[in-house]
Structure formats: C-alpha cells, structure tokens
Write a protein that holds these residues in place. Structure first.
Motif, PDB file in Angstrom:
ATOM      1  N   MET A   1       0.833  -1.204   0.000  1.00 56.41           N
ATOM      2  CA  MET A   1       0.000   0.000   0.000  1.00 56.41           C
ATOM      3  C   MET A   1       0.875   1.264   0.000  1.00 56.41           C
ATOM      4  SD  MET A   1      -3.314   0.607   0.064  1.00 56.41           S
ATOM      5  CE  MET A   1      -4.445   1.908   0.429  1.00 56.41           C
ATOM      6  N   PHE A   2       1.797   1.320   1.041  1.00 55.47           N
ATOM      7  CA  PHE A   2       2.664   2.501   1.128  1.00 55.47           C
ATOM      8  C   PHE A   2       3.676   2.537  -0.001  1.00 55.47           C
ATOM      9  CE2 PHE A   2       1.203   2.571   5.585  1.00 55.47           C
ATOM     10  CZ  PHE A   2       0.756   3.881   5.612  1.00 55.47           C
ATOM     11  N   GLY A   3       4.113   1.294  -0.368  1.00 54.73           N
ATOM     12  CA  GLY A   3       5.071   1.207  -1.460  1.00 54.73           C
ATOM     13  C   GLY A   3       4.514   1.818  -2.732  1.00 54.73           C
ATOM     14  N   LYS A   4       3.230   1.555  -2.946  1.00 57.19           N
ATOM     15  CA  LYS A   4       2.568   2.074  -4.139  1.00 57.19           C
ATOM     16  C   LYS A   4       2.540   3.614  -4.115  1.00 57.19           C
ATOM     17  CE  LYS A   4      -1.132   0.066  -6.876  1.00 57.19           C
ATOM     18  NZ  LYS A   4      -2.451  -0.571  -6.791  1.00 57.19           N
ATOM     19  N   ALA A   5       2.205   4.138  -2.913  1.00 59.23           N
ATOM     20  CA  ALA A   5       2.116   5.585  -2.752  1.00 59.23           C
ATOM     21  C   ALA A   5       3.482   6.229  -2.957  1.00 59.23           C
ATOM     22  CB  ALA A   5       1.587   5.933  -1.361  1.00 59.23           C
ATOM     23  N   ARG A   6       4.528   5.562  -2.382  1.00 58.66           N
ATOM     24  CA  ARG A   6       5.870   6.124  -2.504  1.00 58.66           C
ATOM     25  C   ARG A   6       6.301   6.137  -3.968  1.00 58.66           C
ATOM     26  NH1 ARG A   6       9.605   2.918   0.868  1.00 58.66           N
ATOM     27  NH2 ARG A   6       8.277   3.582   2.582  1.00 58.66           N
ATOM     28  N   PHE A   7       5.958   5.060  -4.670  1.00 61.42           N
ATOM     29  CA  PHE A   7       6.314   4.983  -6.083  1.00 61.42           C
ATOM     30  C   PHE A   7       5.639   6.115  -6.869  1.00 61.42           C
ATOM     31  CE2 PHE A   7       5.023   3.603 -10.347  1.00 61.42           C
ATOM     32  CZ  PHE A   7       6.267   3.448 -10.920  1.00 61.42           C
ATOM     33  N   PHE A   8       4.360   6.302  -6.540  1.00 63.02           N
ATOM     34  CA  PHE A   8       3.587   7.352  -7.223  1.00 63.02           C
ATOM     35  C   PHE A   8       4.194   8.724  -6.981  1.00 63.02           C
ATOM     36  CE2 PHE A   8      -0.140  10.217  -7.447  1.00 63.02           C
ATOM     37  CZ  PHE A   8      -0.446  10.005  -8.788  1.00 63.02           C
ATOM     38  N   LEU A   9       4.571   8.972  -5.702  1.00 57.54           N
ATOM     39  CA  LEU A   9       5.149  10.267  -5.310  1.00 57.54           C
ATOM     40  C   LEU A   9       6.457  10.514  -6.051  1.00 57.54           C
ATOM     41  CD1 LEU A   9       3.932  12.220  -3.205  1.00 57.54           C
ATOM     42  CD2 LEU A   9       5.759  11.520  -1.666  1.00 57.54           C
ATOM     43  N   THR A  10       7.310   9.458  -6.048  1.00 60.82           N
ATOM     44  CA  THR A  10       8.603   9.586  -6.724  1.00 60.82           C
ATOM     45  C   THR A  10       8.387   9.869  -8.209  1.00 60.82           C
ATOM     46  OG1 THR A  10       9.207   7.796  -5.240  1.00 60.82           O
ATOM     47  CG2 THR A  10      10.882   8.498  -6.797  1.00 60.82           C
ATOM     48  N   ALA A  11       7.437   9.154  -8.771  1.00 61.07           N
ATOM     49  CA  ALA A  11       7.158   9.343 -10.198  1.00 61.07           C
ATOM     50  C   ALA A  11       6.716  10.768 -10.468  1.00 61.07           C
ATOM     51  CB  ALA A  11       6.069   8.361 -10.642  1.00 61.07           C
ATOM     52  N   MET A  12       5.863  11.312  -9.587  1.00 61.38           N
ATOM     53  CA  MET A  12       5.360  12.669  -9.761  1.00 61.38           C
ATOM     54  C   MET A  12       6.506  13.684  -9.708  1.00 61.38           C
ATOM     55  SD  MET A  12       2.247  12.856 -10.467  1.00 61.38           S
ATOM     56  CE  MET A  12       1.757  14.528 -10.096  1.00 61.38           C
ATOM     57  N   ILE A  13       7.397  13.492  -8.704  1.00 59.29           N
ATOM     58  CA  ILE A  13       8.519  14.418  -8.546  1.00 59.29           C
ATOM     59  C   ILE A  13       9.415  14.381  -9.776  1.00 59.29           C
ATOM     60  CG2 ILE A  13      10.652  14.848  -7.238  1.00 59.29           C
ATOM     61  CD1 ILE A  13       9.044  13.857  -4.735  1.00 59.29           C
ATOM     62  N   LEU A  14       9.698  13.171 -10.228  1.00 59.71           N
ATOM     63  CA  LEU A  14      10.543  13.016 -11.416  1.00 59.71           C
ATOM     64  C   LEU A  14       9.899  13.679 -12.625  1.00 59.71           C
ATOM     65  CD1 LEU A  14      11.938   9.389 -11.165  1.00 59.71           C
ATOM     66  CD2 LEU A  14      13.253  11.517 -11.246  1.00 59.71           C
ATOM     67  N   LEU A  15       8.598  13.443 -12.772  1.00 55.88           N
ATOM     68  CA  LEU A  15       7.853  13.954 -13.917  1.00 55.88           C
ATOM     69  C   LEU A  15       7.837  15.484 -13.912  1.00 55.88           C
ATOM     70  CD1 LEU A  15       6.320  12.535 -16.207  1.00 55.88           C
ATOM     71  CD2 LEU A  15       4.208  13.129 -14.999  1.00 55.88           C
ATOM     72  N   SER A  16       7.571  16.048 -12.704  1.00 58.35           N
ATOM     73  CA  SER A  16       7.532  17.508 -12.627  1.00 58.35           C
ATOM     74  C   SER A  16       8.913  18.087 -12.910  1.00 58.35           C
ATOM     75  CB  SER A  16       7.014  17.972 -11.258  1.00 58.35           C
ATOM     76  OG  SER A  16       7.848  17.470 -10.251  1.00 58.35           O
ATOM     77  N   GLY A  17       9.945  17.352 -12.473  1.00 55.59           N
ATOM     78  CA  GLY A  17      11.313  17.785 -12.771  1.00 55.59           C
ATOM     79  C   GLY A  17      11.539  17.833 -14.258  1.00 55.59           C
ATOM     80  N   ILE A  18      11.055  16.812 -14.943  1.00 61.59           N
ATOM     81  CA  ILE A  18      11.228  16.757 -16.398  1.00 61.59           C
ATOM     82  C   ILE A  18      10.460  17.896 -17.068  1.00 61.59           C
ATOM     83  CG2 ILE A  18      10.661  15.405 -18.459  1.00 61.59           C
ATOM     84  CD1 ILE A  18      11.141  12.885 -16.582  1.00 61.59           C
ATOM     85  N   ILE A  19       9.232  18.126 -16.564  1.00 64.68           N
ATOM     86  CA  ILE A  19       8.408  19.182 -17.149  1.00 64.68           C
ATOM     87  C   ILE A  19       9.067  20.540 -16.930  1.00 64.68           C
ATOM     88  CG2 ILE A  19       6.201  20.415 -16.964  1.00 64.68           C
ATOM     89  CD1 ILE A  19       4.956  17.621 -16.296  1.00 64.68           C
TER      90      ILE A  19
END
Lengths: 161, 245
Positions: A1-19
């Motif tokens: 459950m938390f792993g999923k959330a952490r993955f999502f958060l990391t993905a968001m941060i990476l994505l916003s960095g790219i944007i």
C-alpha cells in the motif's frame, strides 16, 4: 500500500522535474527594464509589494473610479503608464504593449509586457486602456475651461451643504 | 397507477408554485431596478448633485456638427477601420426632423439623455449599465459582456457596440472590443471640475450644470425659458433638455 504511494510520489517528482526542465529559468532582460529600474525608488509602493500586488491595487481603483469618480490617485493605471512607459522607444516609434496588433505578440520593450511575457500573463487592460503616455493630452483639455464657481470638491457633490 | 392522495399532493404543489410565481412577478419590477445608491465612501460622488445639459438648437452651428466633432476628438470614436457605417460607434449624432405641415427643418444632436430612470440600467443582466450617484449614466466596461440588451432598451438609440479590436485609445476614454459604449457626459472632465467637451465647443449653445441646485445656470435658464425632453411621454426624466425643438 505505502510502497505504491511512494512509487507514485517519486514518479510525480521526477515527472515535474522533467516538465520544469523545459521552462526558461532566465529573468526578464535587465536592459529592457531600464526605465522601470530608474523609477523603482520613486514608486508609490515598495518594489516587492508592487511585484506581487500591483494587479490588486489597480483592480480596487477601477471600482472607485467608475462608481465613485475618484481619479488621479497613486494606484491609478494611468499613473503607472505615465511614469513607467516612455512615449517612444529608442528608435522613435510609439511604445505599445503589443509588438504586432495582428498576432498579439507582446512588445518586451514595454514595461508591463517585459514581465507579462516572461510570466505568460494574459491580461486585458490594454484592450481598452491606453498603453502609452503619448495619448495623454490628445484631448483638448489644455484650455482648462472650468465651470464658473465650481471647485473640484463641489463637483463631488458638496455644493448644497 | 398513482393513487388519488398523490394527485392531491401534486395539485397542492402546483397551486403553491403558481402562488410563488405570482408573488415574484409582483415584486420583480421593484427588485430589478438597479441603481447606485449614494455611497458613504470617502470621496465618492453623491446624489446631492445631478448633472444635466440644456441644448439650444437655434444657437448650434450646422445643427451641432461642432458638438459631434468635439466629442470625436475627445473620445476618439468613429474611426473604426473594419466596421461598416451601421457598426461604427456613434456617441452623438445629428438628427434632422421636418415638420410635415410647414416643411420647417430642424437639426439636433442626440446622445445619451442620462435618464433618471434609465431603461438601459433596468435591463442589464450584469449591472454593467449603471447610473452614477450624480446622475451620469455609464457602462462599466469591466463587467460588460456585450449582450447589447441596453442598446435595444434605449429609446434614443444612444449606445454603440464596438465590433473590432481598438488601439491607441485616449487615456481618459477607455474603449474596447465587445463592450457597449455611449456618451459619458465627459465624466473624466466633470470629476476634475471641468465642463464636457461638447459644451466647451458649442459657444454657449449648451449649458452644463447641476439640476439639483436652484441657483445654477442651467436651473435658472430652465426656470426662465423652459426646456423640452425628447420623448417626454416615456417619463424618464432625462438629464439632457432641449430648447428650440
């Protein structure tokens, strides 16, 4: 459950960095702000306050002017233009907010457009309002034809007190 | 199938609905009349003055051509490059009237009559069409959506709609595409204690002043010589009065 959330958060941060990578980090060119910087000390409010809140000052003033007939105050759009925008650019052409009236491209030499272009602000002040102090005095008010025995205070409604 | 009890309750609701609608219809005319109340705000114009104009058509040159020109010069209207003649802005226009029995031809400038009970103010859906406390009828272009209801409502055909993007407007007369505009009685000049541009250009044919003040020039002249309202039958109590028509 938390792993999923952490993955999502990391993905968001990476994505916003790219944007954000695509964004231009440069500030408006200082050379364009020559007039503005020269007058920033004399501005009606501190520079930092003006940078964030100038639109609020102008917005409040618009109602006071339209409904209350209050003109010539320090927060008036006309006063901003008269102080910050030179009548002509260095090549002698009138300095307008838009570089090209057809395409709507902003003229970065115009004080307002300098930051608005940088911050991608779309505003409609200058669809109606004059963007240049040269239009000041086009109207034939040089004759100063005053109403006999009518002062500005009386014009505001004080004549029957 | 629905039972009789239900039908009764539907009928009751329907009748109640009719009652509410009728009540709203009775109240509506009063509720819809929008008027800027005299504000207590510091420095705001008040309803102690009511600005008006008295136009003597006999003293006007060329039926008021100089009045139209002065207005154009002050506000910069009439030069819309992409609009046709019917679309072009017209804040004040010359109207020619002929007396059928005698053939007498008269001309008069017609602009916003600054009605006390202005139909344009009544019909505006956003409150953009407004009357200032001192009687000047204006369009608040910040909230005008360009629906042109006020143009339909105005019995004097005083308002225009801007059909195209405008550039290089005058500093004191903001005008823009998608909004309705009309004579402002040169509100920017009045606020500074000056007379409207047309009054200045008319060489005494137009008198401007406070209708509420019995000692003002305009009130004295009206008392001594009288002045007519156009379409007085509408009972709008116009701020613009005429002599010689």
């Amino acid at each position: 459950m938390f792993g999923k959330a952490r993955f999502f958060l990391t993905a968001m941060i990476l994505l916003s960095g790219i944007i954000l990578q695509g964004c231009d980090t440069s500030h408006p060119p200082e050379s364009r702000l020559k007039t503005a910087l020269a007058k920033s000390e004399q501005c009606v409010e501190p520079t930092a306050l003006m940078r964030t809140n100038h639109m609020e000052f102008i917005k409040h003033m618009q109602d006071d002017t339209v409904y209350g007939g209050i003109r010539g105050t320090k927060h008036e759009l006309k006063a901003c233009i008269n102080c910050h925008v030179p009548a002509a650019s260095e090549d002698g052409k009138p300095l307008n907010y838009l570089k090209d009236n057809e395409t709507g491209e902003l003229n970065e030499e115009h004080f307002c457009a300098t930051c608005h272009k940088y911050a991608v602000v779309k505003l409609n002040c200058f669809e109606c309002h004059s963007d240049n102090p040269q239009n000041e005095g086009v109207a034939p008010n040089t004759a100063a034809h005053k109403i006999p025995a009518l002062t500005s205070a009386q014009a505001k409604g004080g004549s029957h007190e | 199938m629905s039972n009789p009890q239900n039908i009764n309750s539907y009928r009751r609701k329907f009748m109640q609905g009719i009652g509410v609608t009728a009540a709203a219809a009775t109240l509506a005319p009063g509720m819809l009349l929008r008027e800027v109340q005299a504000s207590n705000k510091e420095g705001y114009v008040t309803d102690k003055v009511r600005w008006g104009m008295l136009i003597d058509t006999n003293k006007l040159v060329e039926g008021g051509q100089e009045v139209v020109n002065a207005c154009k010069k002050e506000h910069g209207w009439g030069a819309e490059a992409h609009s046709n003649e019917r679309q072009k802005a017209s804040w004040v226009r010359k109207v020619t009237v002929t007396e059928k029995t005698t053939g007498y031809v008269n001309q008069l400038p017609v602009m916003c009559q600054h009605c006390e009970t202005a139909p344009c103010v009544d019909v505006c859906p956003t409150g953009a069409s407004m009357k200032r406390a001192d009687g000047i009828v204006l369009v608040n272009k910040h909230i005008c959506i360009g629906c042109r209801y006020c143009m339909m409502a105005c019995p004097y055909k005083a308002r225009s709609f801007v059909h195209e993007s405008l550039f290089d407007q005058h500093a004191d007369s903001p005008r823009g595409k998608g909004t309705v505009e009309s004579c402002t009685m040169c509100v920017h000049r009045v606020d500074e204690g000056k007379e409207p541009a047309c009054v200045e250009a008319s060489n005494g044919a137009i008198v401007f002043g406070d209708l509420n003040d019995p000692n003002s020039n305009i009130s004295q002249k009206l008392k001594a010589e009288d002045g007519k309202q156009i379409r007085a039958d509408l009972g709008l109590n116009t701020g613009v009065r005429y002599q010689g028509i």
